[in-house]
Scaffold this motif. Structure first.
Motif, PDB file in Angstrom:
ATOM      1  N   LYS A   1      31.003  49.854  90.984  1.00 48.70           N
ATOM      2  CA  LYS A   1      31.173  50.990  90.063  1.00 48.70           C
ATOM      3  C   LYS A   1      31.286  52.305  90.815  1.00 48.70           C
ATOM      4  N   THR A   2      30.692  52.381  92.009  1.00 44.47           N
ATOM      5  CA  THR A   2      30.760  53.622  92.775  1.00 44.47           C
ATOM      6  C   THR A   2      31.791  53.558  93.895  1.00 44.47           C
ATOM      7  N   ARG A   3      31.929  52.405  94.537  1.00 42.80           N
ATOM      8  CA  ARG A   3      32.802  52.320  95.706  1.00 42.80           C
ATOM      9  C   ARG A   3      34.192  51.791  95.419  1.00 42.80           C
ATOM     10  N   GLU A   4      34.373  51.026  94.385  1.00 44.41           N
ATOM     11  CA  GLU A   4      35.640  50.407  93.973  1.00 44.41           C
ATOM     12  C   GLU A   4      36.108  49.274  94.886  1.00 44.41           C
ATOM     13  N   LEU A   5      35.934  49.375  96.187  1.00 41.21           N
ATOM     14  CA  LEU A   5      36.448  48.388  97.129  1.00 41.21           C
ATOM     15  C   LEU A   5      35.350  48.038  98.132  1.00 41.21           C
ATOM     16  N   ILE A   6      35.002  46.754  98.225  1.00 38.43           N
ATOM     17  CA  ILE A   6      33.937  46.342  99.151  1.00 38.43           C
ATOM     18  C   ILE A   6      34.314  45.058  99.879  1.00 38.43           C
ATOM     19  N   LYS A   7      33.628  44.856 100.998  1.00 38.94           N
ATOM     20  CA  LYS A   7      33.735  43.615 101.756  1.00 38.94           C
ATOM     21  C   LYS A   7      32.409  42.874 101.668  1.00 38.94           C
ATOM     22  N   ILE A   8      32.503  41.550 101.607  1.00 33.89           N
ATOM     23  CA  ILE A   8      31.321  40.694 101.575  1.00 33.89           C
ATOM     24  C   ILE A   8      31.493  39.655 102.669  1.00 33.89           C
ATOM     25  N   SER A   9      30.453  39.481 103.459  1.00 38.64           N
ATOM     26  CA  SER A   9      30.493  38.536 104.575  1.00 38.64           C
ATOM     27  C   SER A   9      29.799  37.234 104.175  1.00 38.64           C
ATOM     28  N   ILE A  10      30.388  36.105 104.586  1.00 41.58           N
ATOM     29  CA  ILE A  10      29.772  34.800 104.357  1.00 41.58           C
ATOM     30  C   ILE A  10      29.192  34.340 105.686  1.00 41.58           C
ATOM     31  N   LEU A  11      27.892  34.077 105.699  1.00 45.46           N
ATOM     32  CA  LEU A  11      27.209  33.698 106.929  1.00 45.46           C
ATOM     33  C   LEU A  11      27.523  32.255 107.323  1.00 45.46           C
ATOM     34  N   GLN A  12      27.293  31.939 108.589  1.00 48.44           N
ATOM     35  CA  GLN A  12      27.571  30.603 109.114  1.00 48.44           C
ATOM     36  C   GLN A  12      26.747  29.520 108.427  1.00 48.44           C
ATOM     37  N   ASN A  13      25.516  29.853 108.017  1.00 44.71           N
ATOM     38  CA  ASN A  13      24.640  28.840 107.435  1.00 44.71           C
ATOM     39  C   ASN A  13      24.899  28.587 105.954  1.00 44.71           C
ATOM     40  N   CYS A  14      25.926  29.190 105.383  1.00 46.02           N
ATOM     41  CA  CYS A  14      26.259  28.995 103.980  1.00 46.02           C
ATOM     42  C   CYS A  14      26.913  27.628 103.800  1.00 46.02           C
ATOM     43  N   ASP A  15      26.370  26.830 102.873  1.00 46.93           N
ATOM     44  CA  ASP A  15      26.859  25.469 102.661  1.00 46.93           C
ATOM     45  C   ASP A  15      27.967  25.386 101.622  1.00 46.93           C
ATOM     46  N   PHE A  16      28.297  26.483 100.981  1.00 43.13           N
ATOM     47  CA  PHE A  16      29.274  26.474  99.901  1.00 43.13           C
ATOM     48  C   PHE A  16      30.668  26.852 100.412  1.00 43.13           C
ATOM     49  N   ASP A  17      31.690  26.467  99.658  1.00 43.78           N
ATOM     50  CA  ASP A  17      33.076  26.782 100.004  1.00 43.78           C
ATOM     51  C   ASP A  17      33.330  28.270  99.780  1.00 43.78           C
TER      52      ASP A  17
ATOM     53  N   ASN B   1      36.022  29.877  99.113  1.00 45.47           N
ATOM     54  CA  ASN B   1      36.882  30.192  97.965  1.00 45.47           C
ATOM     55  C   ASN B   1      36.115  30.103  96.646  1.00 45.47           C
ATOM     56  N   GLU B   2      35.173  29.158  96.550  1.00 45.49           N
ATOM     57  CA  GLU B   2      34.327  29.072  95.358  1.00 45.49           C
ATOM     58  C   GLU B   2      33.417  30.294  95.254  1.00 45.49           C
ATOM     59  N   ILE B   3      32.870  30.722  96.379  1.00 47.41           N
ATOM     60  CA  ILE B   3      32.015  31.909  96.400  1.00 47.41           C
ATOM     61  C   ILE B   3      32.811  33.124  95.946  1.00 47.41           C
ATOM     62  N   ALA B   4      34.017  33.277  96.478  1.00 45.38           N
ATOM     63  CA  ALA B   4      34.864  34.414  96.115  1.00 45.38           C
ATOM     64  C   ALA B   4      35.185  34.391  94.620  1.00 45.38           C
ATOM     65  N   ARG B   5      35.489  33.218  94.080  1.00 48.59           N
ATOM     66  CA  ARG B   5      35.797  33.076  92.661  1.00 48.59           C
ATOM     67  C   ARG B   5      34.573  33.418  91.807  1.00 48.59           C
TER      68      ARG B   5
ATOM     69  N   LEU C   1      39.845  39.800  92.993  1.00 50.27           N
ATOM     70  CA  LEU C   1      39.757  39.249  94.342  1.00 50.27           C
ATOM     71  C   LEU C   1      41.001  39.692  95.102  1.00 50.27           C
ATOM     72  N   VAL C   2      40.796  40.494  96.129  1.00 50.68           N
ATOM     73  CA  VAL C   2      41.914  41.014  96.915  1.00 50.68           C
ATOM     74  C   VAL C   2      42.280  40.034  98.020  1.00 50.68           C
ATOM     75  N   GLN C   3      41.248  39.526  98.731  1.00 50.38           N
ATOM     76  CA  GLN C   3      41.538  38.708  99.906  1.00 50.38           C
ATOM     77  C   GLN C   3      40.307  37.900 100.316  1.00 50.38           C
ATOM     78  N   VAL C   4      40.571  36.696 100.808  1.00 49.37           N
ATOM     79  CA  VAL C   4      39.563  35.906 101.507  1.00 49.37           C
ATOM     80  C   VAL C   4      40.172  35.612 102.865  1.00 49.37           C
ATOM     81  N   ILE C   5      39.594  36.183 103.908  1.00 51.97           N
ATOM     82  CA  ILE C   5      40.118  35.963 105.254  1.00 51.97           C
ATOM     83  C   ILE C   5      38.947  35.657 106.180  1.00 51.97           C
ATOM     84  N   GLY C   6      39.025  34.510 106.827  1.00 49.12           N
ATOM     85  CA  GLY C   6      37.913  34.082 107.656  1.00 49.12           C
ATOM     86  C   GLY C   6      36.682  33.913 106.788  1.00 49.12           C
TER      87      GLY C   6
END
Length: 97
Positions: free
Chosen positions: A41-57, A59-63, A73-78
């Motif tokens: 609501k304040t920033r409009e555009l953010i990045k979220i990092s997925i850690l190595q120990n995450c067991d989930f896919d 693309n599912e997390i992004a969805r 969803l703008v992009q999932v890269i790496g």
């Protein structure tokens, strides 16, 4: 729904941003989605990092995050997700048409 030109524009804007959230082995929860919604609501555009120990896919997390925060969803890269949500009060980003 974002057009290709708008996604390219947002990807370029997000390139210099640092991730402000991290998804770990706990995955996505309601509290995280609520916090992401508040930040969007304040920033409009953010990045979220997925850690190595995450067991989930990633693309599912992004969805799940984009659906929960009602954001685009703008992009999932790496292991990085880029989300965009137009702000009503703090509109800073003007998308190309």
């Amino acid at each position: 729904m974002l057009k290709g030109k708008q996604k390219r524009f947002l990807r370029a804007k997000a390139h210099h941003l640092a991730p402000i959230f991290q998804v770990g082995k706990g995955g996505v929860n309601e509290n995280m989605v609520a916090q992401i919604d508040d930040v969007l609501k304040t920033r409009e555009l953010i990045k979220i990092s997925i850690l190595q120990n995450c067991d989930f896919d990633k693309n599912e997390i992004a969805r799940d995050l984009s659906k929960g925060a009602r954001a685009e969803l703008v992009q999932v890269i790496g292991n990085t997700i880029v989300l965009y949500k137009e702000s009503k009060e703090n509109k800073e980003i003007v998308l190309p048409s």
